[in-house]
Design an enzyme around this catalytic site. Structure first.
Site, short mmCIF file in Angstrom:
data_model
loop_
_atom_site.label_atom_id
_atom_site.label_comp_id
_atom_site.label_asym_id
_atom_site.label_seq_id
_atom_site.Cartn_x
_atom_site.Cartn_y
_atom_site.Cartn_z
CE LYS A 10 0.84 1.25 4.50
NZ LYS A 10 1.59 2.46 4.88
CG ASP A 141 -1.38 0.39 8.50
OD1 ASP A 141 -2.12 1.27 8.98
OD2 ASP A 141 -0.23 0.61 8.11
#
EC number: 2.7.1.148
Length: 283
Positions: A10, A141
């Site tokens: 990401k 996350d």
């Protein structure tokens, strides 16, 4: 049957620190987008209840590895609710491409891939919400990787709103250092009071990262990497670093710059995607 599962990287396209809670955690506003690049997990289900990590990490006991912790967490949660078929186990190995301490979410992504893949392979039937809740126990996350959609995140990163940022091409560069997140978050000079803004306001502002100045100041390699990238395109730190990225409109433009990278800088080119490769694998 051996199965292969993507564990994508990401980027934090922007990251703003809006406060610090009494428990020490920082509140933030950030924009997550996935890359069509990452690690690959190979998972072979077992019927004897054993869980084995075939690619251990040097210096990290298996039971502390996020891959094993995620598998055990799913086992426990599914078993508690009578949704774990008898004998469920797995052999798991990883082809690791994402650097540790790089700000690309590698460990969190690995944990999410294990939760999603084993839930599917074992037929546990946990919902996405249940998997995301489990993931939050492993790291702030992890839920965004479980849900698999580009998102605007608030809170400590767990309050997610799906968004559709432009899917650009990125040159991601790793300056050869690993930055543990606490080093950045404990720095007294880190901005901790950036005003909270609406999604629409943030999406229409120039993107930046509140951690970037600290990372550049404390790690000259990060400073050098960003200085080089900024000669070619808009560039920023992702997460708390150490990786930095530059955005381009075409793959060829990104590759052209990568071809001129100095020898000390490792990098790759990838497309930003709003639906993660893990999510696509389940469609």
């Amino acid at each position: 049957m051996m199965t292969r599962w993507p564990s994508p990287a990401k980027l934090n396209l922007f990251l703003y620190i809006t406060g610090q809670r009494a428990d020490g955690y920082h509140t933030l506003q950030t924009l997550f987008q996935f890359l069509d690049y990452g690690d690959t997990l190979t998972i072979e289900p077992r019927t004897d209840g054993q869980l084995r990590l075939l690619t251990p990490v040097a210096g990290v006991p298996d039971e502390e590895n996020l891959i094993v912790r995620a598998a055990r967490l799913l086992m426990h949660a599914a078993s508690e609710s009578d949704r774990l078929p008898a004998g469920s186990g797995a052999d798991i190995s990883i082809d690791k491409r994402l650097p540790m301490g790089g700000g690309l979410g590698g460990g969190s992504s690995n944990a999410a891939t294990v939760l999603v893949a084993l839930n599917h392979l074992w037929g546990c039937g946990l919902s996405e919400d249940e998997l995301a809740t489990l993931g939050l126990q492993l790291g702030a996350d992890v839920p965004v990787f479980v849900r698999g959609h580009a998102a605007f995140a608030e809170g400590v990163g767990e309050i997610l709103t799906p968004v559709e940022p432009e899917e650009k091409w990125y040159l991601v560069a790793h300056p050869g250092v690993s930055i543990p997140t606490p080093i950045i978050f404990r720095d007294p000079e880190l901005p901790r009071n950036t005003p909270r803004r609406s999604i629409n306001t943030l999406l229409n502002c120039e993107f930046s990262n509140d951690c970037e100045l600290i990372a550049r100041k404390r790690f000259r390699e990060v400073d050098a990497a960003l200085s080089w990238l900024l000669e070619y395109a808009p560039s920023r730190l992702t997460g708390t670093g150490a990786c930095v990225f530059a955005e381009f409109n075409t793959e060829s433009a990104a590759r052209q710059v990568l071809d001129t990278a100095p020898a000390w800088l490792n990098g790759f080119v990838a497309r930003g995607v709003n639906l993660s490769p893990l999510k696509q694998a389940l469609l």
